[in-house]
Scaffold this active site. Structure first.
Site, PDB file in Angstrom:
ATOM      1  N   LYS A  99       2.665  -2.572   6.023  1.00 28.87           N
ATOM      2  CA  LYS A  99       1.570  -2.675   6.991  1.00 28.87           C
ATOM      3  C   LYS A  99       1.822  -3.872   7.905  1.00 28.87           C
ATOM      4  CE  LYS A  99      -1.733  -5.808   4.968  1.00 28.87           C
ATOM      5  NZ  LYS A  99      -3.075  -6.257   4.786  1.00 28.87           N
ATOM      6  N   LYS A 145      -0.346 -10.306  -4.236  1.00 27.43           N
ATOM      7  CA  LYS A 145      -0.303 -11.726  -3.849  1.00 27.43           C
ATOM      8  C   LYS A 145       0.335 -12.575  -4.935  1.00 27.43           C
ATOM      9  CE  LYS A 145      -3.794 -11.764  -0.316  1.00 27.43           C
ATOM     10  NZ  LYS A 145      -5.236 -11.732  -0.102  1.00 27.43           N
ATOM     11  N   LYS A 160       0.846 -10.679   9.734  1.00 23.51           N
ATOM     12  CA  LYS A 160       1.440 -11.920  10.223  1.00 23.51           C
ATOM     13  C   LYS A 160       2.389 -12.507   9.172  1.00 23.51           C
ATOM     14  CE  LYS A 160       0.070 -16.048  12.583  1.00 23.51           C
ATOM     15  NZ  LYS A 160      -0.829 -16.429  13.659  1.00 23.51           N
TER      16      LYS A 160
HETATM   17  P1  AMP Z   1      -6.529  -9.942   7.705  1.00 26.26           P
HETATM   18  O1  AMP Z   1      -5.896 -10.443   8.966  1.00 26.26           O
HETATM   19  O2  AMP Z   1      -5.538  -9.434   6.700  1.00 26.26           O
HETATM   20  O3  AMP Z   1      -7.560 -10.885   7.149  1.00 26.26           O
HETATM   21  O4  AMP Z   1      -7.334  -8.604   8.127  1.00 26.26           O
HETATM   22  C1  AMP Z   1      -8.463  -8.601   8.961  1.00 26.26           C
HETATM   23  C2  AMP Z   1      -8.939  -7.168   9.142  1.00 26.26           C
HETATM   24  O5  AMP Z   1      -7.924  -6.385   9.802  1.00 26.26           O
HETATM   25  C3  AMP Z   1      -9.211  -6.452   7.808  1.00 26.26           C
HETATM   26  O6  AMP Z   1     -10.327  -5.600   7.970  1.00 26.26           O
HETATM   27  C4  AMP Z   1      -7.962  -5.649   7.579  1.00 26.26           C
HETATM   28  O7  AMP Z   1      -8.187  -4.504   6.780  1.00 26.26           O
HETATM   29  C5  AMP Z   1      -7.562  -5.265   9.000  1.00 26.26           C
HETATM   30  N1  AMP Z   1      -6.098  -5.095   9.088  1.00 26.26           N
HETATM   31  C6  AMP Z   1      -5.164  -6.051   8.860  1.00 26.26           C
HETATM   32  N2  AMP Z   1      -3.924  -5.562   9.019  1.00 26.26           N
HETATM   33  C7  AMP Z   1      -4.068  -4.252   9.347  1.00 26.26           C
HETATM   34  C8  AMP Z   1      -3.141  -3.184   9.636  1.00 26.26           C
HETATM   35  N3  AMP Z   1      -1.835  -3.389   9.614  1.00 26.26           N
HETATM   36  N4  AMP Z   1      -3.653  -1.971   9.928  1.00 26.26           N
HETATM   37  C9  AMP Z   1      -4.988  -1.764   9.951  1.00 26.26           C
HETATM   38  N5  AMP Z   1      -5.903  -2.716   9.690  1.00 26.26           N
HETATM   39  C10 AMP Z   1      -5.461  -3.954   9.388  1.00 26.26           C
END
Ligand code: AMP
Ligand code: TRP
Length: 324
Positions: free
Chosen positions: A192, A112, A195
């Site tokens: 990965k 980050k 958004k």
């Molecule tokens: P975030 O939107 O980054 O706050 O992620 C919310 C949840 O989704 C967290 O538990 C992340 O680890 C999971 N997550 C986000 N992106 C991915 C991805 N590309 N593949 C698997 N899990 C994800």
């Protein structure tokens, strides 16, 4: 008494299929066996957001996706992090026992800091401490997350061990719970799905929008013509087949290697599979979206229930730390 589950996600708005397959499916699956608490971590979001204008709208969009995916507010507590301010108190207490060196070596901090060099704020360094406070405030034992969150959970366990050593046994060591697909790649096929990287497929798209999105996916870059054989092992459409089209996956891989199926045709089939898998979710979401007050009621009720637990923990922590 049922064991507790806690998970949080930043209110970035509509959820994508990475969130869904990597985390939300476990949120839903754990609801019967555990006492589940799911949190929209708006304070965490401030560490990366400079413009907070859309925060409330994003919270609403995200709750709609969660409810449509099957989170049941009768079974689980669903709430917004800042509505239970005790988490900031616990965060400050934990920050006093967390060595800065632990935080500076966390990979997500380094990533980050690279992504937003003009805004390497204090909160960004403390991000995993606030996340630990989230989990500990509810003494959660199981934390459903995607693979990217594992270093944070390792740190949370180290903080728990330190706290328990110093002040006596207070918190259980939280364990991560991964789905069978803990890391979904983005449409670029390299990073990965996220958004922020704009390589994602939102759950709430229409069928046509989903197809348009899937069509932008990078496949095997060496396969330039329809007659070139492809390499499924490095193609993200094949990886997404593992979840959305497991029965035809091997067949398509073999056909791709022999150039019997083209990337365009394969993408069309994948988009259809995604659409049919998500259709019931999208229908439930459309109904929920006509009742905006319902989301606010769910969140108000969730915050009330969460706060009862949070206050108890803070009381105990203050006693343990000899603050009272
Ligand atoms: P975030 O939107 O980054 O706050 O992620 C919310 C949840 O989704 C967290 O538990 C992340 O680890 C999971 N997550 C986000 N992106 C991915 C991805 N590309 N593949 C698997 N899990 C994800
Ligand atoms: N760090 C998580 C993410 O970026 C969100 C989060 C905050 C979280 N607090 C949590 C996840 C507690 C699990 C448990 O996705």
């Amino acid at each position: 008494m049922k064991k507790r589950v806690f998970s949080g996600a930043r209110p970035t708005g509509r959820q994508h299929i990475g969130n869904y397959i990597g985390a939300i499916q476990n949120y839903v699956a754990l609801q019967d066996e555990y006492e589940c608490i799911y949190c929209l971590v708006d304070i965490h979001a401030l560490s990366t957001l400079e413009d907070t204008g859309k925060l409330q709208e994003n919270i609403c969009e995200m709750v709609l996706d969660w409810l449509a995916a099957g989170l049941d507010p009768e079974k689980s507590i669903i709430f917004v992090q800042s509505h239970v301010p005790e988490v900031m108190e616990l965060h400050t207490f934990l920050s006093m026992i967390t060595p800065l060196s632990w935080l500076l070596r966390v990979p997500t901090f380094k990533e980050k800091a690279k992504l937003q060099p003009h805004n390497v704020n204090y909160g960004l360094v403390g991000y995993p401490v606030l996340m630990t406070a989230d989990i500990l405030l509810y003494k959660a034992e199981v934390v459903p997350v995607g693979e990217d969150q594992l270093p944070h959970l390792e740190l949370a366990r180290e903080i728990v061990r330190r706290f328990n050593n110093q002040f006596g046994d207070t918190f259980p060591e939280p364990q991560a719970r991964l789905t069978s697909f803990p890391m979904i790649l983005g449409l670029d096929g390299r990073e990965k799905m996220s958004k922020q990287l704009n390589n994602h497929i939102e759950l709430a798209l229409s069928d046509k929008e989903t197809l348009a999105r899937v069509m932008t996916a990078v496949t095997d870059p060496a396969r330039r013509y329809r007659t070139d054989p492809g390499r499924p092992a490095i193609c993200n459409i094949h990886k997404l087949d593992a979840y959305f089209n497991p029965l035809q996956r091997e067949l398509f891989a073999a056909q791709c290697r022999r150039a019997e199926i083209g990337c365009v045709e394969h993408k069309q089939i994948l988009a259809e599979r995604i659409n049919s898998e998500l259709r019931p979710l999208r229908e439930r979401r459309a109904v929920l979206a006509t009742k905006p007050h319902y989301v606010n009621e769910v969140l108000a009720d969730g915050a009330g229930r969460a706060r009862v637990i949070a206050r108890e923990t803070i009381k105990e922590v203050k006693e343990r730390m000899r603050l009272v």
